[in-house]
Design an enzyme around this catalytic site. Structure first.
Site, PDB file in Angstrom:
ATOM      1  N   HIS A 427       5.160   7.329   7.058  1.00  0.00           N
ATOM      2  CA  HIS A 427       5.032   6.715   8.482  1.00  0.00           C
ATOM      3  C   HIS A 427       5.761   7.180   9.371  1.00  0.00           C
ATOM      4  O   HIS A 427       6.961   7.799   9.228  1.00  0.00           O
ATOM      5  CB  HIS A 427       5.130   5.069   8.305  1.00  0.00           C
ATOM      6  N   CYS A 446       9.704   3.834   1.483  1.00  0.00           N
ATOM      7  CA  CYS A 446       8.927   4.737   2.070  1.00  0.00           C
ATOM      8  C   CYS A 446       9.598   5.990   2.564  1.00  0.00           C
ATOM      9  O   CYS A 446      10.562   6.147   2.955  1.00  0.00           O
ATOM     10  CB  CYS A 446       8.012   4.015   3.071  1.00  0.00           C
TER      11      CYS A 446
END
Length: 526
Positions: A427, A446
């Site tokens: 992301h 992440c």
């Protein structure tokens, strides 16, 4: 050892007739021997003989079931002996075993003092024919296990969840019989990085034979060196970089000149440092790591390469992320199509080593706040300030909390999903300054991408209706929208602290999750 059963047919094929290319010749020789009145050698090796062998040599017990199955398939007769003695295949196997050091492995067969006399004419083999054949069979299983890498159960315990390579025992048998290592002209046998690291291993062992490199000596108050400075340490740094190839020549000068500055930049680019041509105390510490430790790092990463399926790099398009390098690569048609810096998980919230299939791109995403963050940060924040949610652009959503889309959203303006049980994805992020740091382990697990817009553009080339302008509009819409890729893209998240790049340069990266030491210990223990 169920994973070794596929080699049973291979052993029978090669051991009983030496090689499929010579089978007719051997059959003819056997026929001639019989016609001369000499019986073909036949040694009975049944379950009772095998059980007795393992009572005498219990350190090999893990191979017992495979050995039993192997001799049963061969009608309880020997595999490695004939009227002339040891078959050629066995001698080649022993040579391969003795050469394990060239593959970064130790030749520490548990009964080396028993196996060596079978092949080395300087000492007499005192084993019976039955035990001789069984000892060679166990050497074969030991060798195949070594070159196949640590077993999958152990690699999972090391938190390596990338798909393991399926071992092709035919390849190993062919390699042994043909008296060649896993040869460079057939690199499909192994992940190509393995061969590059093997060459680097040989290079660094040559450096070690010549004495390695000297310690660069600086005072406790040392801060940095830059172009124009003069010091004894400058000469030591120059010599150090010449040994490892960052400098093409050593002019012995103690002045930090343009030549040394370029060498330092080369060093920095090959060691995960910010490339600025200035030498800090941290660089001195790195340069002083002994060559013996660098060799161990290379060996550990060769082992990791044994676990990788070489079919991985044959894919038409895929993403690879090397956690210690803090880099993402999009590979297309075996060429690097795109590169981006990334931020990975902190030591306490490590990014998982695994793979997935990217299927969706989400523009202007919501961020669904994890329960742990709700409990540790948001609920205490609400208790102190009733307007906490509004100030943070958060809202309640079906009993949970989510952050509204926008430039300040923790996921930025776009995220890339490859569904997995670890809930990890790629992301954007509003915290752009983190990408300027050398160590970029800051996330909750992440992977944050420095150039998410450019990544989206590259991935959406498979759909020409998604122009850069349309992508920009979707990223800034302030409303979440999903796009399903026309063709899923494999994503591989790996962990390599030594890596040879496409220009042939050996790169070292910091072992941020401290995974090398435990692996090296596994490789060196009996």
């Amino acid at each position: 050892m169920k994973t070794l059963y596929p080699l049973i047919a291979v052993i029978i094929l090669f051991a009983t007739v030496s090689c499929n290319k010579k089978s007719e010749k051997r059959e003819e020789e056997s026929k001639n021997v019989s016609e001369k009145g000499v019986d073909e050698l036949k040694i009975t090796i049944d379950s009772s003989g095998i059980a007795a062998f393992y009572q005498a040599y219990p350190k090999l017990l893990k191979f017992q079931n495979d050995v039993l199955a192997l001799y049963k398939k061969n009608k309880s007769t020997q595999l490695w002996l004939d009227n002339k003695g040891i078959v050629e295949f066995a001698n080649t196997l022993f040579n391969k075993y003795k050469g394990l050091d060239q593959e970064g492995l130790e030749a520490n067969f548990p009964y080396n003092e028993k196996i060596s006399p079978i092949f080395e004419h300087t000492s007499e083999n005192k084993l019976s024919q039955v035990d001789t054949d069984l000892m060679i069979t166990n050497l074969y299983f030991y060798y195949v296990q070594k070159v196949s890498g640590i077993d999958e159960k152990t690699t999972k315990s090391l938190e390596w969840l990338l798909p393991r390579k399926k071992v092709n025992y035919q390849i190993f048998s062919d390699s042994i019989y043909n008296k060649s290592t896993i040869s460079d002209d057939k690199k499909s046998k192994m992940f190509s990085q393995y061969y590059k690291l093997r060459d680097a291993l040989h290079q660094y062992r040559e450096i070690e034979k010549k004495g390695g490199w000297k310690t660069i000596e600086v005072g406790d108050d040392f801060k940095s060196l830059k172009k124009g400075d003069s010091a004894l340490a400058v000469g030591q740094i120059r010599e150090r970089l010449f040994i490892t190839g960052e400098l093409k020549e050593d002019n012995k000068s103690l002045v930090y000149d343009d030549v040394l500055a370029e060498g330092v930049k080369n060093y920095q680019s090959h060691n995960g440092n910010t490339v600025n041509g200035k030498i800090s105390s941290e660089h001195i510490v790195e340069m002083n790591i002994p060559v013996s430790d660098r060799i161990k790092t290379i060996i550990a990463n060769m082992e990791r390469c044994r676990w990788i399926d070489p079919a991985l790099e044959k894919g038409k398009e895929y993403i690879e992320i090397n956690i210690p390098e803090f880099k993402l690569y999009l590979i297309r048609d075996n060429e690097i199509a795109f590169v981006s810096a990334v931020v990975v998980g902190k030591v306490m919230t490590q990014t998982v080593i695994f793979s997935g299939m990217m299927s969706n791109i989400v523009f202007s995403p919501y961020w669904n706040v994890p329960t742990s963050i709700i409990n540790k940060e948001i609920k205490p924040g609400i208790a102190k300030d009733k307007n906490y949610l509004a100030k943070k652009n958060l809202e309640w959503n079906n009993g949970s909390v989510r952050q509204l889309p926008g430039k300040n959203n923790s996921l930025g303006l776009v995220k890339f999903l490859f569904p997995n049980s670890n809930n990890i994805y790629l992301h954007d992020t509003p915290a752009k300054s983190l990408f300027e740091r050398e160590n970029r382990a800051f996330s909750h697990g992440c992977v944050r991408v420095a150039k998410p817009r450019e990544l989206a553009i590259e991935l959406l080339k498979q759909d020409p209706t998604w122009t850069p302008e349309r992508i920009d509009k979707a990223m800034h819409a302030g409303k979440e929208s999903w796009y399903t890729l026309k063709k899923k893209v494999p994503v591989y998240i790996g962990y390599f602290t030594a890596w040879v790049d496409r220009d042939g340069n050996l790169n070292f990266y910091k072992d941020i999750y401290q995974k090398d030491e435990s692996l090296i210990k596994l490789l060196t223990e009996e």
